[in-house]
Design an enzyme around this catalytic site. Structure first.
Site, PDB file in Angstrom:
ATOM      1  N   ARG A 103      26.243  77.034  37.976  1.00 52.15           N
ATOM      2  CA  ARG A 103      27.452  76.312  37.597  1.00 52.15           C
ATOM      3  C   ARG A 103      27.781  76.602  36.136  1.00 52.15           C
ATOM      4  O   ARG A 103      26.903  76.618  35.271  1.00 52.15           O
ATOM      5  CB  ARG A 103      27.338  74.815  37.899  1.00 52.15           C
ATOM      6  CG  ARG A 103      26.387  74.024  37.038  1.00 52.15           C
ATOM      7  CD  ARG A 103      26.542  72.542  37.347  1.00 52.15           C
ATOM      8  NE  ARG A 103      25.666  71.744  36.515  1.00 52.15           N
ATOM      9  CZ  ARG A 103      25.697  70.431  36.498  1.00 52.15           C
ATOM     10  NH1 ARG A 103      26.523  69.766  37.265  1.00 52.15           N
ATOM     11  NH2 ARG A 103      24.875  69.754  35.708  1.00 52.15           N
ATOM     12  N   ASP A 202      17.167  67.996  35.527  1.00 60.16           N
ATOM     13  CA  ASP A 202      17.529  69.355  35.926  1.00 60.16           C
ATOM     14  C   ASP A 202      16.428  69.905  36.820  1.00 60.16           C
ATOM     15  O   ASP A 202      15.317  70.171  36.367  1.00 60.16           O
ATOM     16  CB  ASP A 202      17.708  70.225  34.676  1.00 60.16           C
ATOM     17  CG  ASP A 202      18.252  71.600  35.043  1.00 60.16           C
ATOM     18  OD1 ASP A 202      17.616  72.303  35.869  1.00 60.16           O
ATOM     19  OD2 ASP A 202      19.316  71.972  34.533  1.00 60.16           O
ATOM     20  N   ASP A 205      14.860  73.307  35.771  1.00 64.09           N
ATOM     21  CA  ASP A 205      14.000  73.185  34.586  1.00 64.09           C
ATOM     22  C   ASP A 205      12.684  72.490  34.933  1.00 64.09           C
ATOM     23  O   ASP A 205      11.625  72.859  34.433  1.00 64.09           O
ATOM     24  CB  ASP A 205      14.705  72.397  33.478  1.00 64.09           C
ATOM     25  CG  ASP A 205      15.830  73.199  32.836  1.00 64.09           C
ATOM     26  OD1 ASP A 205      15.984  74.389  33.169  1.00 64.09           O
ATOM     27  OD2 ASP A 205      16.556  72.617  32.006  1.00 64.09           O
TER      28      ASP A 205
HETATM   29  N1  URA Z   1      21.686  69.933  38.858  1.00 64.16           N
HETATM   30  C1  URA Z   1      20.476  69.390  38.556  1.00 64.16           C
HETATM   31  O1  URA Z   1      19.471  70.090  38.502  1.00 64.16           O
HETATM   32  N2  URA Z   1      20.408  68.057  38.312  1.00 64.16           N
HETATM   33  C2  URA Z   1      21.482  67.255  38.384  1.00 64.16           C
HETATM   34  O2  URA Z   1      21.337  66.042  38.192  1.00 64.16           O
HETATM   35  C3  URA Z   1      22.730  67.836  38.717  1.00 64.16           C
HETATM   36  C4  URA Z   1      22.797  69.170  38.948  1.00 64.16           C
END
Ligand code: URA
Length: 211
Positions: A103, A202, A205
């Site tokens: 994204r 995330d 991550d």
């Molecule tokens: N992507 C993620 O890894 N976490 C979120 O909260 C939204 C998108």
């Protein structure tokens, strides 16, 4: 779109540990794997089978084999990779395709940066793996991608979904195709940075570190 929320105490427990910010990466990866195996059980409820005659030590009987062509599992890179093992554990004959969608952090739109998929998916059962259904942009792009290649039997497996993202997916699909969506939980909302609340942060991550 058909939404299935896996309502099970083991799912709820694993999700709680995943949400906890103090859970280290190694445990996080292990738990995503276990959680996806539980979701895979739900997601494969309609996997196609053909009858198969076998002999037990006692008699002959008819069981089932998974049909040909085999299902195709498509993790959406990068975070979807963390879900691959958990899915293929239950679908060992599945082929694996890859779709790299990212994204854009300012427009939140999905950009395709890699793909390795068969051109023709018309007779395949397709399983898309993406842990976080946040704005819905990535999942809509992935679904469009496989529909353009002829797929008509699509199941998406996500760990968490936001209500806003579910609405976007529902609106984008309309009644073009009936996509199955299996999630561990639907959370409250998105925050101003489009993160799922309460969420788990995330996912990429937390699985793989900030690289
Ligand atoms: N992507 C993620 O890894 N976490 C979120 O909260 C939204 C998108």
């Amino acid at each position: 779109m058909h939404l299935h929320v896996a309502d099970h105490p083991l799912v709820a427990h694993k999700l709680t540990v995943l949400r906890d910010e103090s859970t280290p990466s190694a445990t996080f990866r292990q738990l995503v794997d276990e959680l996806v195996t539980l979701l895979a059980y739900e997601a494969t409820r309609h996997v196609r089978t053909v009858p198969k005659e076998i002999r037990t030590p006692v008699t002959t009987t008819t069981g089932v084999n998974l049909s040909d062509p085999s299902p195709i599992v498509i993790p959406i890179l990068r975070a979807g990779l963390g879900m691959l093992e958990g899915m293929t554990r239950l679908l060992p004959t599945a082929e694996v395709g890859f779709l790299g969608l990212q994204r854009d952090e300012t427009t939140y739109e999905a950009i395709t940066y890699a793909n390795r998929l068969p051109d023709d998916l018309s007779d395949r059962q397709v399983f898309l793996l993406d842990p976080m259904l946040a704005t819905g942009a990535t999942l809509v792009a992935a679904i469009d991608y496989v529909l353009e290649r002829g797929a008509r039997d699509v199941t998406a497996v996500c760990l968490l979904a936001a209500p806003e993202g579910l609405e976007v997916v529902q609106e984008a699909l309309g009644d073009r195709v009936d996509v199955q969506l299996v999630v561990a939980a639907v959370d409250e909302r998105l925050d101003e940075n489009k993160y799922i609340v309460p969420g788990l942060g995330d996912a990429g991550d937390r699985l793989y570190g900030v690289v």
